[in-house]
Design an enzyme around this catalytic site. Structure first.
Site, PDB file in Angstrom:
ATOM      1  N   GLY A   1       4.224   0.365   2.346  1.00 33.25           N
ATOM      2  CA  GLY A   1       4.891  -0.789   1.730  1.00 33.25           C
ATOM      3  C   GLY A   1       5.317  -0.470   0.307  1.00 33.25           C
TER       4      GLY A   1
ATOM      5  N   LYS B   1       5.857   8.525  19.400  1.00 34.77           N
ATOM      6  CA  LYS B   1       4.972   8.840  18.270  1.00 34.77           C
ATOM      7  C   LYS B   1       3.517   8.576  18.665  1.00 34.77           C
ATOM      8  CE  LYS B   1       3.961   8.290  13.405  1.00 34.77           C
ATOM      9  NZ  LYS B   1       4.111   7.539  12.151  1.00 34.77           N
TER      10      LYS B   1
ATOM     11  N   ASN C   1      -5.599  11.043  16.115  1.00 40.31           N
ATOM     12  CA  ASN C   1      -6.300  10.183  15.152  1.00 40.31           C
ATOM     13  C   ASN C   1      -7.742   9.923  15.551  1.00 40.31           C
ATOM     14  OD1 ASN C   1      -3.868  10.241  13.834  1.00 40.31           O
ATOM     15  ND2 ASN C   1      -3.806   8.059  13.417  1.00 40.31           N
TER      16      ASN C   1
ATOM     17  N   GLY D   1       0.850  -1.192   0.000  1.00 37.48           N
ATOM     18  CA  GLY D   1       0.000   0.000   0.000  1.00 37.48           C
ATOM     19  C   GLY D   1       0.879   1.232   0.000  1.00 37.48           C
ATOM     20  N   ALA D   2       0.484   2.245   0.774  1.00 37.38           N
ATOM     21  CA  ALA D   2       1.216   3.515   0.766  1.00 37.38           C
ATOM     22  C   ALA D   2       2.651   3.323   1.284  1.00 37.38           C
ATOM     23  CB  ALA D   2       0.464   4.551   1.600  1.00 37.38           C
TER      24      ALA D   2
ATOM     25  N   ASN E   1      -0.259  10.519  18.188  1.00 40.15           N
ATOM     26  CA  ASN E   1      -1.382  10.123  17.329  1.00 40.15           C
ATOM     27  C   ASN E   1      -2.457   9.317  18.049  1.00 40.15           C
ATOM     28  OD1 ASN E   1      -0.096   7.642  17.259  1.00 40.15           O
ATOM     29  ND2 ASN E   1       0.598   7.817  15.148  1.00 40.15           N
TER      30      ASN E   1
ATOM     31  N   ASN F   1       2.029   1.721  12.609  1.00 41.22           N
ATOM     32  CA  ASN F   1       1.823   2.620  13.741  1.00 41.22           C
ATOM     33  C   ASN F   1       1.329   1.851  14.968  1.00 41.22           C
ATOM     34  OD1 ASN F   1       2.600   5.189  12.961  1.00 41.22           O
ATOM     35  ND2 ASN F   1       0.648   5.676  12.001  1.00 41.22           N
TER      36      ASN F   1
ATOM     37  N   GLU G   1      -7.544   1.712  13.025  1.00 41.64           N
ATOM     38  CA  GLU G   1      -6.459   1.138  13.833  1.00 41.64           C
ATOM     39  C   GLU G   1      -6.591   1.557  15.308  1.00 41.64           C
ATOM     40  OE1 GLU G   1      -3.154   2.683  11.170  1.00 41.64           O
ATOM     41  OE2 GLU G   1      -2.552   0.572  11.286  1.00 41.64           O
TER      42      GLU G   1
ATOM     43  N   SER H   1      -4.667   9.767   9.277  1.00 42.10           N
ATOM     44  CA  SER H   1      -4.878   8.481   8.597  1.00 42.10           C
ATOM     45  C   SER H   1      -6.181   7.833   9.069  1.00 42.10           C
ATOM     46  CB  SER H   1      -3.683   7.558   8.845  1.00 42.10           C
ATOM     47  OG  SER H   1      -3.473   7.377  10.222  1.00 42.10           O
TER      48      SER H   1
HETATM   49  N1  LIG Z   1       0.518   6.261   5.069  1.00 42.40           N
HETATM   50  C1  LIG Z   1       1.313   6.952   5.880  1.00 42.40           C
HETATM   51  O1  LIG Z   1       1.705   8.100   5.584  1.00 42.40           O
HETATM   52  C2  LIG Z   1       1.787   6.336   7.158  1.00 42.40           C
HETATM   53  C3  LIG Z   1       1.319   5.112   7.595  1.00 42.40           C
HETATM   54  N2  LIG Z   1       1.830   4.562   8.741  1.00 42.40           N
HETATM   55  C4  LIG Z   1       1.366   3.265   9.203  1.00 42.40           C
HETATM   56  O2  LIG Z   1       1.853   2.277   8.302  1.00 42.40           O
HETATM   57  C5  LIG Z   1       0.965   1.155   8.258  1.00 42.40           C
HETATM   58  C6  LIG Z   1       0.565   0.922   6.817  1.00 42.40           C
HETATM   59  O3  LIG Z   1      -0.216   2.038   6.408  1.00 42.40           O
HETATM   60  P1  LIG Z   1      -0.524   2.394   4.892  1.00 42.40           P
HETATM   61  O4  LIG Z   1       0.583   1.956   4.020  1.00 42.40           O
HETATM   62  O5  LIG Z   1      -0.929   3.814   4.873  1.00 42.40           O
HETATM   63  O6  LIG Z   1      -1.804   1.473   4.603  1.00 42.40           O
HETATM   64  P2  LIG Z   1      -2.416   1.038   3.209  1.00 42.40           P
HETATM   65  O7  LIG Z   1      -3.838   0.651   3.468  1.00 42.40           O
HETATM   66  O8  LIG Z   1      -2.121   2.067   2.172  1.00 42.40           O
HETATM   67  O9  LIG Z   1      -1.574  -0.250   2.804  1.00 42.40           O
HETATM   68  C7  LIG Z   1      -1.753  -1.493   3.388  1.00 42.40           C
HETATM   69  C8  LIG Z   1      -1.675  -2.514   2.276  1.00 42.40           C
HETATM   70  O10 LIG Z   1      -1.610  -3.807   2.851  1.00 42.40           O
HETATM   71  C9  LIG Z   1      -2.393  -4.657   2.048  1.00 42.40           C
HETATM   72  N3  LIG Z   1      -2.723  -5.884   2.763  1.00 42.40           N
HETATM   73  C10 LIG Z   1      -3.373  -6.011   3.943  1.00 42.40           C
HETATM   74  N4  LIG Z   1      -3.455  -7.305   4.280  1.00 42.40           N
HETATM   75  C11 LIG Z   1      -2.863  -8.003   3.285  1.00 42.40           C
HETATM   76  C12 LIG Z   1      -2.655  -9.382   3.049  1.00 42.40           C
HETATM   77  N5  LIG Z   1      -3.062 -10.310   3.928  1.00 42.40           N
HETATM   78  N6  LIG Z   1      -2.029  -9.754   1.917  1.00 42.40           N
HETATM   79  C13 LIG Z   1      -1.597  -8.831   1.035  1.00 42.40           C
HETATM   80  N7  LIG Z   1      -1.761  -7.498   1.195  1.00 42.40           N
HETATM   81  C14 LIG Z   1      -2.390  -7.102   2.318  1.00 42.40           C
HETATM   82  C15 LIG Z   1      -3.592  -3.810   1.703  1.00 42.40           C
HETATM   83  O11 LIG Z   1      -4.293  -4.400   0.649  1.00 42.40           O
HETATM   84  P3  LIG Z   1      -5.889  -4.186   0.454  1.00 42.40           P
HETATM   85  O12 LIG Z   1      -6.023  -2.805  -0.102  1.00 42.40           O
HETATM   86  O13 LIG Z   1      -6.248  -5.275  -0.461  1.00 42.40           O
HETATM   87  O14 LIG Z   1      -6.500  -4.306   1.828  1.00 42.40           O
HETATM   88  C16 LIG Z   1      -2.891  -2.505   1.349  1.00 42.40           C
HETATM   89  O15 LIG Z   1      -2.453  -2.523   0.008  1.00 42.40           O
HETATM   90  C17 LIG Z   1      -0.209   1.535   9.172  1.00 42.40           C
HETATM   91  O16 LIG Z   1      -0.010   0.998  10.459  1.00 42.40           O
HETATM   92  C18 LIG Z   1      -0.137   3.070   9.218  1.00 42.40           C
HETATM   93  O17 LIG Z   1      -0.724   3.605  10.393  1.00 42.40           O
HETATM   94  C19 LIG Z   1       2.830   5.168   9.445  1.00 42.40           C
HETATM   95  C20 LIG Z   1       3.318   6.376   9.046  1.00 42.40           C
HETATM   96  C21 LIG Z   1       2.805   7.095   7.914  1.00 42.40           C
HETATM   97  C1  LIG Z   2      -0.917  12.935  10.867  1.00 36.44           C
HETATM   98  C2  LIG Z   2      -0.566  12.259  12.167  1.00 36.44           C
HETATM   99  C3  LIG Z   2       0.831  12.726  12.536  1.00 36.44           C
HETATM  100  C4  LIG Z   2      -1.547  12.746  13.225  1.00 36.44           C
HETATM  101  O1  LIG Z   2      -1.355  12.269  14.482  1.00 36.44           O
HETATM  102  C5  LIG Z   2      -0.601  10.756  12.087  1.00 36.44           C
HETATM  103  O2  LIG Z   2       0.174  10.103  12.725  1.00 36.44           O
HETATM  104  C6  LIG Z   2      -1.588  10.037  11.269  1.00 36.44           C
HETATM  105  O3  LIG Z   2      -2.324  10.605  10.486  1.00 36.44           O
HETATM  106  O4  LIG Z   2      -1.640   8.786  11.414  1.00 36.44           O
END
Ligand SMILES: NC(=O)C1=CN([C@@H]2O[C@H](COP(=O)(O)OP(=O)(O)OC[C@H]3O[C@@H](n4cnc5c(N)ncnc54)[C@H](OP(=O)(O)O)[C@@H]3O)[C@@H](O)[C@H]2O)C=CC1
Ligand SMILES: CC(C)(CO)C(=O)C(=O)O
Length: 325
Positions: free
Chosen positions: A12, A204, A212, A9-10, A208, A102, A285, A273
């Site tokens: 990964g 952190k 959040n 996703g974002a 949040n 997170n 979450e 988020s």
């Molecule tokens: N985005 C950000 O800016 C930030 C995010 N985070 C944290 O990072 C973590 C990831 O967030 P984020 O990347 O935004 O989330 P996303 O929803 O963008 O990405 C998660 C990905 O994981 C996939 N997925 C989930 N389960 C499976 C599975 N069993 N097999 C294959 N793929 C799977 C989802 O697929 P599907 O769409 O099919 O469900 C999706 O593509 C979270 O804990 C978030 O709080 C931390 C800092 C910043």
């Molecule tokens: C933007 C921020 C920093 C707010 O707590 C965050 O951690 C989130 O959106 O998950």
């Protein structure tokens, strides 16, 4: 070195794209529309005005990708049990599992000397399946201090920041954390190795865990939350309680909540988020960010009425929308 990203996703997707661009052999476990898009169009990385296609091997069957040196777990915490069910074919006893999510993760209390021995929280790996499938001894924890989004499946847009803090749950920095740091630097991340990654995660979370859920409940951006005196004071009270909880397990926070509010306020009109998850009808979450803190306060007999109120309201809000079990 073979690296697999579990959850493209974002976050990964950003790890996968930038590491592949840096010459690392990267694959991804993806599913559904993301997998279809990765196969048809490659992984698309948008940075500023630049849009670039990066081809990585991807499958929804981890066995097809084989054993890895490093697996980066970057799903939402609500999906972590599905990773536990699927991850085994990627692992050897030496594979490093980089946990990039997170909130409080399943391995958090390992190596935390001040935590009560045998501490178990109802919402954190209640059956032990996470610890069995992803043992803490193989984990490197992280705090991801950057932002990314996935405007459509298989596409990742890098927002702000490049900073990642990593560290082994137990003990001082070891060779594995340094190796992972070197790996991430090949993806042009700014990497710091922490001698106590739980402290960085907790810090952190201290921010949040209030912003959040408050944004999810109110629909407000960060600036509006913090410009509302009563809501800001409520967040402050929650943070004071959380600071007391952390202090009991050796994760002392010396900052004042107001200082932290100033940093968050400077982010401006950000939709957190969790608010984005609510808008998109995705599960929230809440357990990793808030339930765990409430349960920890309970286990340590630290009064936390404000955190409990925040959890109750956020949980009900999410349940009414079928975004929380
Ligand atoms: N985005 C950000 O800016 C930030 C995010 N985070 C944290 O990072 C973590 C990831 O967030 P984020 O990347 O935004 O989330 P996303 O929803 O963008 O990405 C998660 C990905 O994981 C996939 N997925 C989930 N389960 C499976 C599975 N069993 N097999 C294959 N793929 C799977 C989802 O697929 P599907 O769409 O099919 O469900 C999706 O593509 C979270 O804990 C978030 O709080 C931390 C800092 C910043
Ligand atoms: C933007 C921020 C920093 C707010 O707590 C965050 O951690 C989130 O959106 O998950």
């Amino acid at each position: 070195m073979k690296v697999c990203v579990y959850g493209v996703g974002a976050i990964g997707g950003l790890f996968a794209a930038r590491l592949a661009r840096g010459g690392v052999s990267v694959s991804g476990v993806a599913r559904g529309a993301t997998l279809a898009s990765l196969r048809e169009r490659g992984l698309v990385l948008i940075e500023g005005e630049a849009r670039r296609r990066i081809d990585i091997a991807a499958s929804d069957d981890p066995a097809a990708l084989g054993r890895q040196d490093v697996v980066i777990v970057a799903v939402k915490t609500t999906a972590i049990e599905s990773v536990a069910e699927g991850i085994a074919p990627l692992l050897t006893g030496d594979t490093v599992i980089l946990s990039a999510m997170n909130g409080v993760p399943w391995w958090f209390f390992n190596g935390l000397a001040d935590a009560p021995p045998g501490l178990r929280l109802p919402s954190l790996d209640p059956t032990g399946v996470l610890d069995r499938s992803m043992p803490a001894s193989q984990v490197i924890g992280s705090v991801v201090h950057l932002s990314a989004s996935s405007p459509e499946p298989g596409t990742v847009r890098h927002g702000a920041g490049r900073r990642v803090i990593i560290g082994a749950p137990a003990g001082p920095p070891d060779g594995r954390a340094e190796q992972v740091a070197e790996l991430l630097r090949r993806g042009s991340f700014d990497v710091e190795v922490s001698d106590r990654i739980q402290r960085d995660i907790w810090y952190k979370l201290w921010g949040n865990m209030t912003m959040n859920p408050l944004s999810a409940i109110t629909g407000a951006t960060l600036d509006r939350i913090l410009d509302d005196t009563l809501v800001r004071q409520f967040a402050t009270r929650c943070m004071r309680e959380a600071a007391q909880v952390g202090a009991r397990i050796g994760l002392t926070i010396t900052d004042d909540p107001e200082k932290r509010h100033e940093v968050t306020r400077a982010l401006g009109a950000v939709r957190t988020s969790m608010l984005q998850d609510v808008d998109a009808g995705r599960g929230v979450e809440l357990d990793a960010l808030v339930t765990v803190v409430s349960e920890l306060a309970d286990a340590l007999a630290v009064p936390a009425p404000n955190i409990d109120a925040l959890l109750g309201l956020a949980r009900l809000h999410a349940r009414v929308r079928h975004l929380y079990p």
